[in-house]
Design a protein around this motif. Structure first.
Motif: not given
Length: 216
Positions: A129, A131, A165, A167, A199, A203
Motif C-alpha cells: 500500500n 498510501g 494505494t 483506495r 477504507w 489506507n
C-alpha cells in the motif's frame, strides 16, 4: 465510500517469513482447488498451498532463475510474462488465480486484472500500500521516494512501475466491474486490521492488502 469487507477467517498471525501475505492467501483458498500463481517467484506460495490446501497448483514466472527454483522443488511452473501470456489461458481454467505482490510491477495492471478474472473464478491479489503513513511521511517530510520492508529497493532499481494505494485498487476494481468478495489489510506487525475499519483507516495504516475478487 463503503467500508471494506472482512475475511471470514480468523485473524492470522504473521509468519516469521518476510512474505506475511502468503499466510492470509493460503487461508482464503479452498482445499483441492485448481490454482494458478502468476509471478510465483521461487514457488514458496505454491509449496504452501500444495502442502496445506492440497491444491492442483500451476505457476507462471518471468525470471528463468525463479522457474529453475520451482522446478527443482517439483512444482509445475513455466516461464511467462503476465502482461503478454495470460491471454493464452482459456476462460475459467482455474478456481483461483493469484497475483501476490506483482500487480505494481506489471505494465498494464488493468488488463492483467481483467485476465485474472477471466481465467479464474476468483482472483486473489496482494500488493504493498503506497498510501501507508510511513510512505507519506517520507515523501512529505524528506521529499524522497521511500524504502520500506515491502518496497525494499531504491527508486532507480525497483521493478515496480505502478504504485497504488488501497483506495486506488478499489477504484480499479469498480472500474472493471468486478466484485470484492473479501478483503483485508495487514499492519506493520502482520496482523489483519479491524474488520469494521473504513477504507481511510486501512489506507493510512495498512502496509499491504489482500483482495479476493470475482466477476459481477
Amino acid at each position: 465510500m463503503d467500508a471494506p469487507l472482512a475475511t471470514s477467517e480468523a485473524v492470522v498471525t504473521a509468519a516469521p517469513a518476510s512474505r506475511i501475505d502468503f499466510e492470509v492467501i493460503a487461508s482464503l483458498v479452498r482445499p483441492g482447488s485448481r490454482v494458478l500463481d502468476v509471478g510465483c517467484g521461487d514457488g514458496s506460495l505454491l509449496q504452501i498451498l500444495q502442502t496445506r490446501r492440497q491444491v492442483d497448483g500451476r505457476g507462471i514466472e518471468l525470471s528463468q532463475a525463479g522457474v529453475n527454483e520451482c522446478v527443482a522443488k517439483g512444482l509445475s511452473v513455466i516461464q511467462g510474462d503476465a502482461d503478454r501470456d495470460l491471454v493464452h489461458y482459456p476462460d475459467d481454467a482455474f478456481d483461483y488465480v493469484i497475483l501476490s505482490q506483482t500487480i505494481q510491477a506489471t505494465r498494464n495492471p488493468k488488463l492483467v486484472l481483467q485476465d485474472l478474472l477471466r481465467i479464474g473464478r476468483r482472483a486473489i491479489v496482494s500488493f504493498p500500500n503506497f498510501g501507508h503513513w510511513s510512505i507519506r511521511l517520507s515523501l512529505g517530510l524528506y521529499g524522497r521516494m521511500p524504502v520500506t520492508r515491502n518496497l525494499s529497493q531504491s527508486w532507480y532499481e525497483t521493478p515496480n512501475i505502478h504504485f497504488c494505494t488501497i483506495r486506488d485498487f478499489d477504484g480499479l476494481v469498480k472500474e472493471i466491474g468486478a466484485k470484492v468478495e473479501t478483503a483485508t489489510a495487514l499492519d506493520a506487525t502482520g496482523q489483519q486490521m479491524g474488520m469494521r475499519m473504513p477504507w481511510a483507516f486501512w489506507n493510512l495504516f495498512g502496509e499491504q492488502a489482500v483482495f479476493v475478487l470475482s466477476r459481477s
